[in-house]
Design an enzyme around this catalytic site. Structure first.
Site, PDB file in Angstrom:
ATOM      1  N   SER A 121       0.924  -1.218   0.015  1.00 49.60           N
ATOM      2  CA  SER A 121       0.036  -0.030  -0.065  1.00 49.60           C
ATOM      3  C   SER A 121       0.989   1.427   0.124  1.00 49.60           C
ATOM      4  O   SER A 121       1.008   2.276   0.945  1.00 49.60           O
ATOM      5  CB  SER A 121      -0.912  -0.073   1.224  1.00 49.60           C
ATOM      6  OG  SER A 121      -0.289   0.285   2.277  1.00 49.60           O
ATOM      7  N   HIS A 153      -3.302  -6.010   2.269  1.00 48.74           N
ATOM      8  CA  HIS A 153      -2.561  -6.843   2.918  1.00 48.74           C
ATOM      9  C   HIS A 153      -3.248  -8.476   3.044  1.00 48.74           C
ATOM     10  O   HIS A 153      -2.417  -9.287   3.413  1.00 48.74           O
ATOM     11  CB  HIS A 153      -1.857  -6.594   4.400  1.00 48.74           C
ATOM     12  CG  HIS A 153      -0.981  -5.351   4.039  1.00 48.74           C
ATOM     13  ND1 HIS A 153      -0.628  -4.429   5.216  1.00 48.74           N
ATOM     14  CD2 HIS A 153      -0.242  -4.829   2.897  1.00 48.74           C
ATOM     15  CE1 HIS A 153       0.111  -3.376   5.038  1.00 48.74           C
ATOM     16  NE2 HIS A 153       0.376  -3.654   3.559  1.00 48.74           N
ATOM     17  N   GLU A 206      -4.674  -2.456   9.310  1.00 48.98           N
ATOM     18  CA  GLU A 206      -4.132  -2.819  10.545  1.00 48.98           C
ATOM     19  C   GLU A 206      -4.679  -2.581  11.781  1.00 48.98           C
ATOM     20  O   GLU A 206      -4.952  -1.612  11.944  1.00 48.98           O
ATOM     21  CB  GLU A 206      -2.403  -2.278  10.441  1.00 48.98           C
ATOM     22  CG  GLU A 206      -1.871  -2.604   9.120  1.00 48.98           C
ATOM     23  CD  GLU A 206      -0.492  -1.873   9.125  1.00 48.98           C
ATOM     24  OE1 GLU A 206       0.100  -1.525  10.271  1.00 48.98           O
ATOM     25  OE2 GLU A 206       0.047  -1.921   7.889  1.00 48.98           O
ATOM     26  N   GLU A 234       1.439  -9.465   6.913  1.00 53.69           N
ATOM     27  CA  GLU A 234       2.355  -9.154   8.112  1.00 53.69           C
ATOM     28  C   GLU A 234       1.932  -9.926   9.403  1.00 53.69           C
ATOM     29  O   GLU A 234       2.204  -9.751  10.332  1.00 53.69           O
ATOM     30  CB  GLU A 234       2.159  -7.623   8.603  1.00 53.69           C
ATOM     31  CG  GLU A 234       2.425  -6.726   7.404  1.00 53.69           C
ATOM     32  CD  GLU A 234       2.241  -5.250   7.632  1.00 53.69           C
ATOM     33  OE1 GLU A 234       2.045  -4.851   8.780  1.00 53.69           O
ATOM     34  OE2 GLU A 234       2.711  -4.466   6.951  1.00 53.69           O
ATOM     35  N   ASP A 273      -4.186   1.090  11.475  1.00 58.98           N
ATOM     36  CA  ASP A 273      -3.664   2.064  10.301  1.00 58.98           C
ATOM     37  C   ASP A 273      -4.630   1.870   9.364  1.00 58.98           C
ATOM     38  O   ASP A 273      -4.832   0.804   8.802  1.00 58.98           O
ATOM     39  CB  ASP A 273      -2.295   1.401   9.854  1.00 58.98           C
ATOM     40  CG  ASP A 273      -1.968   2.182   8.360  1.00 58.98           C
ATOM     41  OD1 ASP A 273      -2.585   2.881   7.885  1.00 58.98           O
ATOM     42  OD2 ASP A 273      -0.770   1.557   8.110  1.00 58.98           O
ATOM     43  N   GLU A 323      -3.308   5.476  12.449  1.00 60.51           N
ATOM     44  CA  GLU A 323      -2.395   6.013  11.438  1.00 60.51           C
ATOM     45  C   GLU A 323      -2.931   6.185  10.058  1.00 60.51           C
ATOM     46  O   GLU A 323      -4.070   5.257   9.561  1.00 60.51           O
ATOM     47  CB  GLU A 323      -1.199   4.924  10.948  1.00 60.51           C
ATOM     48  CG  GLU A 323      -0.406   4.945   9.962  1.00 60.51           C
ATOM     49  CD  GLU A 323       0.605   3.796   9.943  1.00 60.51           C
ATOM     50  OE1 GLU A 323       0.808   3.004  10.902  1.00 60.51           O
ATOM     51  OE2 GLU A 323       1.095   3.619   8.769  1.00 60.51           O
ATOM     52  N   ASP A 361       1.421   8.543   7.320  1.00 59.23           N
ATOM     53  CA  ASP A 361       2.576   7.393   6.883  1.00 59.23           C
ATOM     54  C   ASP A 361       2.638   7.889   5.386  1.00 59.23           C
ATOM     55  O   ASP A 361       3.643   8.659   5.084  1.00 59.23           O
ATOM     56  CB  ASP A 361       1.908   6.128   6.941  1.00 59.23           C
ATOM     57  CG  ASP A 361       2.777   5.155   6.158  1.00 59.23           C
ATOM     58  OD1 ASP A 361       3.755   5.327   5.659  1.00 59.23           O
ATOM     59  OD2 ASP A 361       2.072   3.916   5.982  1.00 59.23           O
ATOM     60  N   LYS A 420       9.635   5.084   7.168  1.00 63.24           N
ATOM     61  CA  LYS A 420      10.128   4.090   6.698  1.00 63.24           C
ATOM     62  C   LYS A 420      11.349   4.369   5.685  1.00 63.24           C
ATOM     63  O   LYS A 420      11.210   5.168   4.911  1.00 63.24           O
ATOM     64  CB  LYS A 420       9.142   3.537   5.638  1.00 63.24           C
ATOM     65  CG  LYS A 420       7.658   2.888   6.394  1.00 63.24           C
ATOM     66  CD  LYS A 420       6.774   2.932   5.484  1.00 63.24           C
ATOM     67  CE  LYS A 420       5.564   2.327   5.832  1.00 63.24           C
ATOM     68  NZ  LYS A 420       4.240   2.241   5.229  1.00 63.24           N
ATOM     69  N   HIS A 437       8.505  -1.354   9.398  1.00 60.44           N
ATOM     70  CA  HIS A 437       8.830  -2.320   8.402  1.00 60.44           C
ATOM     71  C   HIS A 437       7.896  -1.938   7.339  1.00 60.44           C
ATOM     72  O   HIS A 437       7.380  -0.807   7.121  1.00 60.44           O
ATOM     73  CB  HIS A 437       8.478  -3.664   8.937  1.00 60.44           C
ATOM     74  CG  HIS A 437       6.920  -3.856   9.205  1.00 60.44           C
ATOM     75  ND1 HIS A 437       6.515  -4.859   9.383  1.00 60.44           N
ATOM     76  CD2 HIS A 437       5.932  -2.969   9.377  1.00 60.44           C
ATOM     77  CE1 HIS A 437       5.001  -4.757   9.442  1.00 60.44           C
ATOM     78  NE2 HIS A 437       4.893  -3.522   9.549  1.00 60.44           N
ATOM     79  N   LYS A 477       6.812  -0.557  14.439  1.00 57.89           N
ATOM     80  CA  LYS A 477       5.647  -1.216  14.161  1.00 57.89           C
ATOM     81  C   LYS A 477       6.498  -2.273  12.965  1.00 57.89           C
ATOM     82  O   LYS A 477       7.246  -1.996  11.920  1.00 57.89           O
ATOM     83  CB  LYS A 477       5.068  -0.014  13.120  1.00 57.89           C
ATOM     84  CG  LYS A 477       3.669  -0.716  12.560  1.00 57.89           C
ATOM     85  CD  LYS A 477       2.712   0.156  12.067  1.00 57.89           C
ATOM     86  CE  LYS A 477       3.021   0.250  10.532  1.00 57.89           C
ATOM     87  NZ  LYS A 477       1.734   0.637   9.708  1.00 57.89           N
TER      88      LYS A 477
END
Ligand code: PGA
Ligand code: ZN
Length: 419
Positions: free
Chosen positions: A41, A159, A168, A209, A246, A290, A317, A342, A370, A393
């Site tokens: 994403s 994901h 998430e 994840e 998230d 997030e 993010d 990131k 990550h 995270k």
């Protein structure tokens, strides 16, 4: 100590897609290796991840061009430089690339070399990687702050297809007094959540994840089940263990500026979405949101910050993509109080450090993160300890590319305890 050799190659990430590995040799013959991760994403403003586009190899996802760029362009320019001159090395690569978004050499090519240099310098100095990172930041190297992990136990969005719209759902062990206790609590809550899902007849297979990925029908249900899992683990919700999400809302943002919660068959305006979050904060120990809004919805973020910024970590993010220019804008307009960090969004260690420093100066929280496509490289575990940002995270309590980071954090903690 001088760099004597740099050699790159193609390896695979946790999704079975090609990624870049860089092997760096020092003049004394010692070698280090780094591998870059890859997102799914991804934010539209991220630095460019160079892929071959040759449909005959890995469905176009090969990275031989990036590998070639390291071996034939970056290596000749960097070999012979002092491995401890991180900023100089990174600037040299930016100069060689010459573009704003690293489109020539590829952010994956540049970052793998940049990370390898950090590891090489730590090795040359004979100190742990986290300590060298602390030196790069100019942080105190005699005491370290271990991070609160944000453990993504329910995977949705890109994901895990056919699950929630929110990408998430994370456990945050805010009451734990060590990484070892954090990891234990999160593992217990993760397994108890699995039991709850199983009892309710939902699937417990995992997403990218390592979190479960059931189709629960609403985006709120996961929060309810996670609170049950915390209680089943003998912990107190909100005191020992809090929750974070998230939303990765860019992924369900529509062309006409609305938010499409497909799993619920509802389309909301930005304001209605913020109201939905506000309702969740009232009902659950939710302390971090997030990408609650889409990556260019600056006004939406600002409204979220005004309404809920004193109650939660409002994390950008895709909004910031670890880029100081976008962060500067966010700071000026008070768009959020936290930033996700990131390395591969921006593509070099020096630029990543600069983003964290800017966030620190603005009193914002930085969460080192990550990517959904990860590797066995545990660089971010050392990086977050050296940077001292206080939050990491790095996925669920399953899948070795995630667990590798938790294991490394526990090793660092034990090493620090024994000193
Ligand atoms: P990504 O997801 O690595 O697929 O971009 C992680 C995130 O959005 O935080
Ligand atoms: Zn995100």
């Amino acid at each position: 100590m001088k760099i004597s050799q740099i050699k790159a190659q193609e390896v695979l990430d946790s999704r079975g897609n090609p990624t870049v590995e860089c092997d760096l040799t020092l003049e004394n013959g010692m070698t280090v290796m780094s591998i870059v991760p890859s997102g799914a994403s991804t934010g539209v403003h991220e630095a460019l991840e160079l892929r071959d586009g040759d449909a005959n190899r890995y469905l176009g996802k090969g990275v031989l061009k990036a590998v070639e760029n390291i071996n034939t362009k970056i290596a000749p320019a960097i070999i012979g430089m002092d491995v401890e001159n991180q900023e100089e090395i990174d600037n040299k690569m930016l100069e060689l690339d010459g573009t704003e978004n690293k489109a020539n050499l590829g952010a994956n090519a540049i970052l793998s070399v940049s990370m390898a240099c950090v590891k090489g310098a730590a090795l040359a100095k004979g100190i742990p990687l986290y300590q060298y990172v602390a030196e790069l930041f100019g942080n105190d190297t005699t005491s370290y702050k271990m991070p609160v992990p944000m453990v993504n136990v329910l995977n949705g969005g890109k994901h895990a297809i056919k699950s929630s719209d929110v990408q998430e759902y994370m456990f945050m062990p805010i009451g734990a007094n060590s990484i070892q206790q954090s990891v234990q609590w999160c593992a217990e809550c993760f397994h108890n959540l699995g039991k709850i899902l199983k009892e309710l007849g939902f699937a417990t297979s995992v997403g990218d994840e390592g979190g479960y990925a059931p189709s629960l029908g609403t985006n709120e249900k996961p929060l309810e089940l996670m609170v049950q899992a915390i209680e089943k683990s003998g912990l107190t919700p909100g005191k020992d263990m809090a929750l974070g999400i998230d939303a990765a809302a860019s992924e369900f943002y529509t062309e006409d500026g609305k938010y499409n919660l497909a799993s619920e068959g509802r389309v909301l305006t930005g304001e209605e979405l913020v109201d939905m979050y506000a309702g969740w904060i009232e009902k659950y120990p939710l302390i971090s949101i997030e990408d609650g809004l889409s990556e260019d919805d600056w006004d939406g973020f600002k409204k979220l910050e005004e309404k809920l910024g004193d109650k939660i970590m409002n994390v950008g993010d895709d909004l910031y993509v670890t880029n100081v220019k976008r962060l500067e804008k966010g700071i000026e307009m008070h768009a959020s109080n936290s930033i996700l960090i990131k390395l591969n969004q921006i593509g070099s260690v020096t630029e990543t450090i600069n983003a964290i420093k800017m966030a620190n100066e603005a009193n914002m929280h930085s969460i080192v993160s990550h990517r959904s496509g990860e590797t066995e490289d545990t660089f971010i575990a050392d990086f977050v300890v050296g940077a001292g940002t206080g939050y990491i995270k790095t996925g669920s309590m399953s899948r070795s590319e995630r667990i590798a980071k938790y294991n490394r954090l526990m090793r660092i903690e034990r090493e620090l305890e024994s000193k």
